[in-house]
Write a protein that holds these residues in place. Structure first.
Motif, PDB file in Angstrom:
ATOM      1  N   LYS B  67      85.015  59.752  22.025  1.00 53.73           N
ATOM      2  CA  LYS B  67      84.080  60.831  22.401  1.00 53.73           C
ATOM      3  C   LYS B  67      84.830  62.105  22.779  1.00 53.73           C
ATOM      4  N   ALA B  70      86.060  63.664  19.740  1.00 50.94           N
ATOM      5  CA  ALA B  70      84.959  64.320  19.024  1.00 50.94           C
ATOM      6  C   ALA B  70      84.675  65.680  19.649  1.00 50.94           C
ATOM      7  N   GLU B  71      84.708  65.720  20.970  1.00 50.65           N
ATOM      8  CA  GLU B  71      84.417  66.975  21.674  1.00 50.65           C
ATOM      9  C   GLU B  71      85.419  68.061  21.277  1.00 50.65           C
ATOM     10  N   ASP B 180      81.440  59.551  16.674  1.00 46.48           N
ATOM     11  CA  ASP B 180      80.852  60.254  17.822  1.00 46.48           C
ATOM     12  C   ASP B 180      80.858  59.392  19.086  1.00 46.48           C
ATOM     13  N   ASP B 454      81.031  60.449   9.476  1.00 42.66           N
ATOM     14  CA  ASP B 454      82.132  61.164  10.137  1.00 42.66           C
ATOM     15  C   ASP B 454      82.136  62.605   9.638  1.00 42.66           C
TER      16      ASP B 454
END
Lengths: 471, 471
Positions: B67, B70-71, B180, B454
């Motif tokens: 996560k 992803a950020e 995610d 993705d």
């Protein structure tokens, strides 16, 4: 909602059909009888007829028709033999049924490689008939004489899966027409590959929602030197299941282990003129060398004896064997014969084998108060079993009762780390159970894949997964 | 382009690493030695180090790290034991290596169901050690003592695949962390299911490009009552391959059939102190009952004799057997020992078995003029064979020569309806060949799936498929 969608699509559909007729003439039908026949499978689900039926003869023709459907945003429903069991071919939002039954050629058999390539309309019996002189056979045998395309699309299996696997294991490659008319081939003929995503397995079991399957490459097997079969009655279902567990655990390469409960045995005795003891019973089949099948049968006999099995007898007689398995394959009709004029509803679940006795016992308890006859049969080597409700078509309350029993059986299977369908597939009949089985995150991934490959939700819409309001 | 991408990502990466260190302390490392070790597998591909390495201990921790990545749009590269062969773990665009080697628990074994669930860092030898007292084993054996997570991700196989299948066939379910941070479980423990898309098989072989595998449920097998092995030399490779074809066609359930060419046999003789005839040779292993393995060996002996095999001898001695198979598993090191200080480059292809003799013969011809030693070994029951180039690390021209031979071998396999890799996987070393194998339409579908799951191309970017300029 389906009705509304259909209306929205009505005018373009008419135009599309007109263009299709221009191109393919009387291989495009809008006759009510033809449409009705294509909007219905062998299940209890009602007819939902497509707007037209196209009898395709090649991958190129399928691609042409699908492209036209894409242009007019008309749904596409592939059709093989119509022997599915969960409403797979129902035209829930109207559209074009693409019937592949005329694509019925075995394109290639390679005895050296133990594989073949067929068109999707070839049926399993037709394929085995074709293979007769080669010494090879194709083992997957759902009850019906289904098409290979349909069997691939539903990830079918049957009685031999405990030894030979399911369609998942026996399809080497698929040719498919995608939602926009593109044609893909998922894999080479190599027995194994690590070259990219496993699109073959993605299409196996996709039920027409990702594309129309137009060619399938299959594994084949040599007909065993020796085949023998055996039958054995047990005092309880649990005793029968324990025998199965011992057999599987010992690694006995048994080809078939089928359980029939006392209701089913009674039905088979009458329908197939057998004189089996009315009790939970296992049917076995052994494949191998002459010495090998003898050894297998002896091992299984000792497990059966340990569990109180009575009168285990095995035979290599082709005639006796054939009578036994014909009875097994006719189990559905035998069930129906218990109640003249009845309609069958077949459903299946699959659980880890250690949970099978519990799943079956609880289900049998639930059946004690059922107001209709219900047969239980199972491919128990895989942990897979079926109920067949024998229903009076004029009593909707029986359908409701069956639905409730079915729901309890499925929830029990899920609680026992099993699946809501071992081999029948989802169609729309089990679409809610599939959501329950996988949960929102996993279903979310299935939705993302569906949207990626079919952004307008044209390929067999309303099957396998629901896409929600905005598709 | 990779360099540009990395620059663009540099600042956010630093911030992300800082936050990860805050959270996980010294389980996040940026030490050069640790990074280098994680940017390199066992292949000839150069080090491409990640920006940091995170030693995860649970699915939840992996999800938290992913996560965060992803950020900040930082790439994620899963790492097991680093024994891959096509640059699978190279951080081509920088990013975070998630090392799962501390996730090394066998979570559950169910002897009744013949299955288990493990964390991804459990190695195959560790699993079999753990199973020792249960009478069960896990058969998949790539040469290295790889992690189950890595074996799942690369769809690994090995010597037993001809009987027990590959990771494709032996993984029942996968838990994975998506790009995610969502966590999905792909399936129940049921042996078979028709409930939705086969996400299990989609993750098997996805090489970390669709998610990080954090749990795997595997099939297990009972250790056979009897195991015997055999060895036989042949006048030509074609004669050996014909023996294999006869064996497979006759349905002999052989557990292993390995081909070693005369170069490899010579290397093994020296390295493993054997005195085998320097000739194309088959190693066999038979699993079954005592009578069964005898019968299998006798059948294979007669096929070998028909094809001019010399001195076929079989043994049930565990010691002799173990010596033989240890030599087979050490084949790579035996090859390297032919040339002190050398570096190995292992590559594999797989073709339908009827094309195997041609594929191998043409490849052997090509090797006649090679300026370095090259060993050929194969899991020939599957049509799979490997070359191992024994290279002087200081001679780049040898790498170029090997690349050219490799390319010709792959193109030959593709022309013979085979695959560019039977079991090593794609990484980035074979990414161009995968495109050639599948063609633009099929690769297009793989790209669409990758983009759907993705969208920012963060999961092991640059592996399996190229996404093109705009990702």
């Amino acid at each position: 909602m389906a009705v509304e969608v259909m209306r929205r699509r009505e005018v373009p559909t008419e135009r599309m059909i007109a263009r299709l007729k221009e191109r393919f003439g009387d291989r495009v039908s809008t006759a009510a009888a033809v449409r009705d026949q294509h909007g219905k499978d062998e299940s209890y689900h009602p007819i939902e007829a497509p707007d037209a039926v196209f009898f395709a003869r090649s991958t190129e023709e399928v691609a042409e028709a699908v492209k036209l459907c894409a242009e007019y945003k008309v749904p596409v429903i592939p059709f093989g033999t119509g022997t599915s069991l969960e409403g797979h071919v129902a035209a829930r939002e109207g559209g074009l049924s693409i019937d592949v039954s005329q694509m019925d050629q075995v394109l290639r058999v390679s005895p050296e490689d133990l594989d073949c390539t067929v068109q999707p309309g070839v049926t399993r019996k037709q394929l085995n008939e074709y293979l007769r002189d080669t010494g090879l056979f194709f083992p997957i045998d759902p009850g019906a004489n289904a098409s290979i395309g349909g069997m691939t699309a539903t990830r079918a299996s049957g009685t031999n899966a405990v030894r030979y696997g399911t369609m998942r294991d026996n399809v080497l490659s698929v040719t498919a027409v995608l939602a926009d008319g593109r044609v893909i081939k998922t894999a080479s003929r190599a027995r194994k590959s690590s070259a990219g995503y496993d699109l073959t397995r993605l299409f196996v079991g996709s039920e027409g929602t990702l594309g129309v399957i137009t060619e399938v490459t299959l594994k084949l097997y040599g007909i065993p030197e020796a085949i023998s079969s055996a039958v054995c009655a047990f005092p309880t279902i649990a005793a029968a299941v324990d025998t199965v567990i011992s057999t599987i655990q010992a690694g006995v390469p048994v080809a078939r282990i089928e359980l029939l409960d006392e209701v089913q045995i009674n039905a088979c005795n009458h329908y197939s003129k057998l004189d089996l003891k009315v009790a939970p019973t296992l049917f076995f089949e052994f494949h191998g060398t002459t010495a090998g099948v003898k050894e297998q049968a002896e091992m299984v006999a000792s497990f059966a004896e340990d569990n109180g099995g009575e009168g285990f007898k095995w035979t290599s007689s082709a005639e006796e064997r054939s009578k036994l398995w014909q009875a097994r394959h006719d189990a559905y009709y035998a069930g129906l014969s218990l109640r003249p004029g009845s309609k069958g509803w077949a459903t299946d679940v699959c659980v880890p084998i250690s949970n099978l006795a519990e799943a079956i016992n609880e289900t049998k308890k639930d059946l004690e108060t059922a107001s209709m006859p219900v047969c239980l049969v199972g491919h128990v080597g895989d942990g897979n079993f079926h109920l067949c409700f024998i229903l009076d078509p004029n009593k909707p309350e029986e359908f409701e009762e069956a639905a409730a029993i079915n729901e309890r059986m499925v929830k029990r299977a899920l609680a026992l780390d099993g699946t809501c369908t071992g081999e029948h597939g989802v169609g729309y009949g089990k679409i809610g159970f599939v959501e329950e089985e996988h949960g929102p995150a996993t279903i979310g991934v299935m939705r993302e894949i569906k949207r990626a490959l079919d952004p307008h939700n044209l390929m067999n819409p309303g099957k396998v997964i629901r896409l929600g309001a905005n598709h």
